[in-house]
Design an enzyme around this catalytic site. Structure first.
Site, short mmCIF file in Angstrom:
data_model
loop_
_atom_site.label_atom_id
_atom_site.label_comp_id
_atom_site.label_asym_id
_atom_site.label_seq_id
_atom_site.Cartn_x
_atom_site.Cartn_y
_atom_site.Cartn_z
N ASP A 151 29.47 -25.16 -3.56
CA ASP A 151 28.87 -25.41 -2.05
C ASP A 151 29.95 -25.05 -0.90
O ASP A 151 30.79 -25.53 -0.44
CB ASP A 151 28.40 -26.96 -2.04
CG ASP A 151 27.84 -27.35 -0.56
OD1 ASP A 151 27.43 -26.43 0.21
OD2 ASP A 151 27.74 -28.45 -0.42
N HIS B 69 28.21 -32.81 2.78
CA HIS B 69 28.95 -31.80 2.21
C HIS B 69 30.48 -31.94 2.18
O HIS B 69 30.82 -32.32 3.15
CB HIS B 69 28.42 -30.45 2.92
CG HIS B 69 26.86 -30.13 2.84
ND1 HIS B 69 26.27 -29.71 1.68
CD2 HIS B 69 25.76 -30.71 3.43
CE1 HIS B 69 25.02 -29.67 1.82
NE2 HIS B 69 24.87 -30.33 2.97
#
Lengths: 550, 550
Positions: A194, A367
């Protein structure tokens, strides 16, 4: 031909953009798909409802599909399933909460019937065609998120899903560092990780930071508390419930997706509350203000959402009043800033106290930031690295981060949606292309609206249109009927003079021209274009149609 | 009637929004105007070129106008002058650089001829009608910025303009703290202070922070350096020149407004460079890459700007190449995020090194943060406080800040554009209303496009239009001609079937209906609407027109 194993990584969506995440792996002819997400339209996609990855490759190769593996319950990771599954069917593997959210979506689209959903758990080994897939736990802004470790003859392929290394998550478990370390020892041929926060230095704060901020908010608030967050951010909702109970407040969920997700998460045990904590709005209305919390949708300023309507004073069931504290527990997704700011301004106009990220740390990202991205790279020590999930600059920065850690450039493959990566015992390389462009959903149409229609819409949005209709009298052109229709170009009640001038220009063109029907239409468009540019300096879309009795 | 002095503050623009700053003061029948700015359209104003304050009040009272006082050279403070001056003429007072920038704008609009421009200096006292106006120095992101202290029988009215308390500005002088302290001692009846950064805690960093970051960039860069910033940010351009000279690089200005502003600022002495530092692109092309700097427009991702075209590879004179370092020395104005991110992504696609605020502190704000706002309030100790220049939430937060400092709520007047404040010896109150809404510029039209036209454009942008034309045969309706025109709704080459179905529906309506022309048009619109909704779930704008031979 070679019998050497060959692995293909097909980035179908989410590479070079945020959202519509979809990655396919291909081995021995079999295809497995990781995530099947959608994206919300950008500002240059007017009228588009949803944006899907191009899944033509999956349709064309559906006999080779062995399954969809979904990392977590956000729509940008599973929201395309209702569109893709009917045309490229295969079993869908997901953890319990993720499966629950997928079922809600499939039901909405009346596609639940035909779908084959299989519940999986971290640590389990799933055989799907030639792939052995092991989900591993990751911490994200929604519980029950996983990444996938896929065994191949070339080594493990690891897809992280979306994660952060939150060591004190509020609900659920932290990212499974031990398992990742073990994968690293076993041998990882490719890491797909990611990239969303590849621009952000350091370490993303733990969700527990929000917990602290919320406690301070609850301590100070003297009236009702109205908190907006993503309906899918079930961890955040749980936190609000926990803090509400701590401060003896009762809580109501407001907004369609907040209510349906909440119900489902309660049923599956991903949300928990003491008996009597969760109440309906009618019951909340009977309580003193300082015992009330409302948790609602609208954190992105979406025009019809609960918070937006409260801010405008048009919500049918919740009327804000001075003394209320409104908390926006989310940050704007890029592109939504204007809408969010407008909602904040309207909230202030209602005279309520408003708390948001610029003032209080009521949100943290889900994140991993740069130090965490480095930790992932270090733990898994991959042979090849493909930055996943991010706009192009984030992919490049993520790739450079790996380079700073000592990976040579030939082992780092920055690819955009549609650019295939091939890996065999000779190495890894970009080779080949699959469709990687957008498929737009507009109303009931999927894929019928494309760049050509959007171009027309953008043009129309700038200066509208002007259409001239001529009913031609072939014997006496001066007697022809001429009508003009226009919208979005001028304010008609004040433009009568201009309209009459344009009509006269068409009439005199009819009289002077010898052209036939098609030629006339062209001449009219040109003449009107000149006149409108001269008078208004605007460029409406101009059309002409000529009818004649013959 | 009372002969007591009465002061009116008329917030004509910039109160509840960022941009189109305009404030009028009214005393003894005379009106002075501080700033006359424009705003760039928001995303829900499609096709609009510029947004002006509503200056109808100034037109209607032009005989009472004594002058325009402009605080600094940004377009949101003077950009409306070319539109306002011809209709409500009065002398324009501005410092030298600001005057230079105003002249550039007026010349562009061919309005320089009639304008009366007067150069002013900080410390000077200007008599204008009953007002005595003293400009005082403030530090902002453009040199030669001032605020105004206006003497009235009720005390001083202070308008800060836009400022920060930068104690080490790179060019120009710091905000004149001593003068502000003196005003505070003399007695300030009303303070109007910039609210842009009222959400931001602490103190805005000094411009010298950027200087340090730029030096590090120049030290590291091995190839060309291309730096984009606001063309009006002349202090920043000066810094780039200074650092370029330090590192023995030559510099070119690229982009229309960068070139014209640069030229003007050099002429007036607000930019200075050693002989030979500033070169044309042709000369730069002959130098080694590590001796070249290009300073260009496009920091907001504006579609036709220099940087955007370089990023797309379409700039006629500058082609980027690996080895180049591109610096984005600005942050996106809210609403521009998507465009800026797109440009950044495209720059990375060109293979260049890209540095921007998320990675390196190459930009600082020109506006005072909360601790500085407090300093301004403390220095001037106003009797009444009107938060100026900001979106509504910023005004409220600025007002609350004053309250936290001990001002009672009755002395704080949060008003939006159009809401008049009256001050006399009885106190201050909101009383009365002047037009405070938007005036849109679209092409050559000023004020003709309003909410009605924008509504049509928004509708057209979502689903386009569908227009049915019927040439009615009154004797045999089955023989009537029916034509459909549509744009922005469906992709025509693939929608022939649907178009034919719609045409048939109109024909069968003609045959079954007994309605006359007007009734028929209504029936056609309704029927087509039903069918399109059913088939496409889209809502194009639908029109019908019926012609008949009679």
């Amino acid at each position: 031909m070679s019998t050497q194993p060959q692995l293909k990584i097909l980035p179908l969506g989410g590479y070079g953009e945020v959202g519509r995440n979809m990655t396919a792996l291909e081995l021995d002819g079999a295809i497995m798909v990781i995530d099947c997400g959608l994206m919300f339209p950008e500002s240059d996609m007017p009228g588009v409802d949803l944006v899907l990855p191009n899944y033509r490759y999956l349709i064309e190769n559906q006999d080779r599909l062995v399954g969809y593996f979904i990392t977590h319950g956000h729509e940008d990771h599973h929201g395309a399933l209702p569109f893709v599954l009917p045309q490229a069917p295969a079993p869908v593997y997901a953890t319990r909460l993720t499966r629950g959210l997928i079922e809600v979506k499939l039901k909405e689209h009346r596609q639940l019937g035909g779908a084959q959903l299989i519940t999986i758990e971290p640590g389990e080994r799933i055989q799907a065609g030639p792939f052995v897939v092991e989900p591993f736990r990751v911490a994200h802004s929604i519980p029950d998120a996983v990444g996938f470790a896929v065994e191949t003859p070339l080594g493990l392929v690891i897809h992280t899903g979306e994660y952060k290394f939150d060591l004190t998550p509020v609900s659920g478990e932290p990212t499974d560092i031990h398992r990742l370390a073990e994968y690293g020892r076993r041998g990882v041929v490719a890491l797909l990780s990611d990239s969303t926060n590849a621009e952000r230095a350091g370490h993303t704060p733990s969700e527990s930071l929000v917990r602290d901020a919320l406690e301070r908010v609850f301590e100070r608030a003297e009236g009702r508390i109205i908190l907006a967050t993503f309906a899918s951010n079930i961890s955040r909702v749980q936190e609000v419930i926990n803090v509400a109970e701590l401060y003896d407040r009762k809580l109501g969920l407001v907004g369609r997706s907040m209510e349906s997700n909440g119900e489902m998460a309660l049923e599956l045990g991903y949300l928990s509350a003491e008996a009597g904590t969760l109440l309906g709005l009618k019951e909340l209305d009977r309580l003193p203000d300082d015992e009330v919390v409302i948790c609602c949708t609208g954190s992105q300023g979406e025009p019809t959402s609960a918070l937006t309507r409260m801010a405008e004073g048009t919500h049918p069931r919740v009327t804000l009043r001075p003394g209320d504290t409104v908390v926006l527990s989310a940050t704007p997704i890029p592109g939504n800033e204007e809408l969010v700011h407008r909602t904040l301004d309207n909230l202030f106009r209602q005279g309520v106290d408003v708390l948001y990220q610029a003032l209080v740390p009521v949100h943290v990202s889900g994140h991993a930031s740069r130090e965490e991205l480095k930790l992932m790279l270090r733990l898994t020590q991959p042979r090849y690295f493909v930055p996943a999930g991010g706009e192009y600059r984030m992919l490049v920065l993520h790739g450079r981060l790996a380079q700073e850690m000592g990976m040579t450039p030939d082992r780092i493959l920055v690819v955009e949606s549609g650019e295939v990566v091939q890996i065999d015992d000779q190495g890894a390389r970009r080779e080949g292309q699959v469709p990687g462009d957008y498929i737009f959903v507009d109303g009931s149409g999927v894929g019928d609206v494309g760049e050509a229609v959007l171009r027309e819409r953008r043009r129309l949005s700038q200066s509208g249109f002007l259409l001239a209709t001529v009913c031609l009298d072939p014997d006496d052109r001066a007697a022809s009927q001429v009508a003009l229709q226009t919208r979005g170009c001028v304010y008609l009640p004040e433009a009568e003079g201009l309209m009459e001038e344009l009509r006269q220009a068409v009439l005199s063109l009819l009289q002077s021209s010898q052209a036939g029907r098609a030629g006339l239409e062209e001449q009219i468009v040109r003449r009107l274009g000149e006149l409108v540019t001269e008078r208004l300096r605007r460029r409406p879309l101009i059309l002409a149609q000529v009818f004649s009795a013959d």
